[in-house]
Write a protein that holds these residues in place. Sequence first.
Motif, PDB file in Angstrom:
ATOM      1  N   LEU A  12       0.828  -1.207   0.000  1.00  0.00           N
ATOM      2  CA  LEU A  12       0.000   0.000   0.000  1.00  0.00           C
ATOM      3  C   LEU A  12       0.864   1.258   0.000  1.00  0.00           C
ATOM      4  O   LEU A  12       0.563   2.229  -0.714  1.00  0.00           O
ATOM      5  N   SER A  13       1.938   1.217   0.770  1.00  0.00           N
ATOM      6  CA  SER A  13       2.837   2.368   0.829  1.00  0.00           C
ATOM      7  C   SER A  13       3.480   2.640  -0.523  1.00  0.00           C
ATOM      8  O   SER A  13       3.560   3.787  -0.975  1.00  0.00           O
ATOM      9  N   ARG A  14       3.919   1.576  -1.212  1.00  0.00           N
ATOM     10  CA  ARG A  14       4.538   1.743  -2.528  1.00  0.00           C
ATOM     11  C   ARG A  14       3.520   2.222  -3.563  1.00  0.00           C
ATOM     12  O   ARG A  14       3.851   3.005  -4.458  1.00  0.00           O
ATOM     13  N   MET A  15       2.296   1.782  -3.436  1.00  0.00           N
ATOM     14  CA  MET A  15       1.253   2.255  -4.342  1.00  0.00           C
ATOM     15  C   MET A  15       0.987   3.743  -4.122  1.00  0.00           C
ATOM     16  O   MET A  15       0.775   4.500  -5.083  1.00  0.00           O
ATOM     17  N   ILE A  16       0.998   4.165  -2.870  1.00  0.00           N
ATOM     18  CA  ILE A  16       0.822   5.583  -2.564  1.00  0.00           C
ATOM     19  C   ILE A  16       1.960   6.391  -3.172  1.00  0.00           C
ATOM     20  O   ILE A  16       1.746   7.469  -3.758  1.00  0.00           O
ATOM     21  N   ASN A  17       3.199   5.892  -3.031  1.00  0.00           N
ATOM     22  CA  ASN A  17       4.350   6.566  -3.644  1.00  0.00           C
ATOM     23  C   ASN A  17       4.160   6.719  -5.145  1.00  0.00           C
ATOM     24  O   ASN A  17       4.386   7.800  -5.707  1.00  0.00           O
ATOM     25  N   LEU A  18       3.740   5.642  -5.791  1.00  0.00           N
ATOM     26  CA  LEU A  18       3.561   5.659  -7.245  1.00  0.00           C
ATOM     27  C   LEU A  18       2.472   6.638  -7.663  1.00  0.00           C
ATOM     28  O   LEU A  18       2.666   7.440  -8.590  1.00  0.00           O
TER      29      LEU A  18
END
Length: 399
Positions: free
Chosen positions: A40-46
């Motif tokens: 979820l954190s990496r998706m938010i970054n993207l």
Amino acid sequence: MYNQNYKEDMIYATKLNRWLLKPIGIWPKTVETSLIEIILSRMINLFCILFISFFFFAAVLYLIVDVQDVQVRLSKVGSLTFCVMTLTKYSLLIIHEKDIRYCLNYMENDWKNVKRIEERQIMIEYVDFSRRLILVSAAFAFGGVIIYRVTIPLFSPKILVGNLSFKPLAYPISKVIMDTRQSPTNEIMICLQCFVGLVMSAITVGCCSMLTVSTMHACSQLKILMSYLNYLITGRSDENNNVEERLSYWVQRHVRILSFISFIKQFLQNISLIEVLGCTLNMCMLEYYLIMGLKNDSLFHMITYTILIISFAYNVFIFCYVGEILSNECRKVADVTYMIDWYRFEGRKGLILILIIAVSSSSSHRLTAGKFIELSISSFGVLVKTSFAYLNMLRTLTS
């Protein structure tokens, strides 16, 4: 372990950092972090990078393809510059996520190893001071977003082109990509730009909060260290140690603090450089908009420009101010070391204080932006003057 409530103290010290950085996917991962949270954190970054990049390139394309007027292009340079610096800072925060984790672990260990109530009180005082600085920065940053991206589009008169009426966008989008004059595309883009504006403000204040909290923590440790100097020769009544042990402990702790300061310099120097140069350029552009808009723009636009100028100036001021405080605390260590009864040391033991004074007086512990702009109050004055110098140059070139 001396401080049984260190976890609560650590949460209190970093609460604002967590509120700002975790929603944008920057808060570092721990062993307890689940795989779903990491994804979820990496998706938010993207998504954050994609949204900011989309509005930036759409606005650039608009200025290249749809607009020929030089004044209109200049009116959007400031917002595009802010977009670039925010995107760069966000990328650096993602890259330095492990450094953020190291910084938090260092602070947590210091909270855990607090020995006395007065030491904890010193640390709490510096935490409260850093929280006040961050809250004022957040008020300016988010307030500027609300005014610039929400209030102005909503209360500005609709633009009439043929049989179309639409609200102006903070970041205009080229017709090559989509026609934002149509409804509901216009309303959707206004809402999306408001959301992106909040994300960009969170990134800006998040960088400021990391520098402020980590630097103030280092200052609190230096102040605690200075309190130990009063007992370096005579010792404390509740401790059973000799001068050599006290001196060894003091030096080891001093070296540990200096290594943390060096880490802060290395970790945040690029972010500081982007913040200082970007805010100086944005101050210049906003001052230009303010002067050029005195004849045509409304009072509400003038107030908006003024608030944004204060916001950018305050961000630069915080970076320079905390750097000044840290430099002063380092120098105070040298002053306090000299003021103790060093002549009461037996033999040649007092000679080690000469090295402590020399190290504490060194300028190598001062925070810098990119290793060539020292973060200090005098530098803040120079940067403000520089923004006015660029303003005069810009007015000369466009007049």
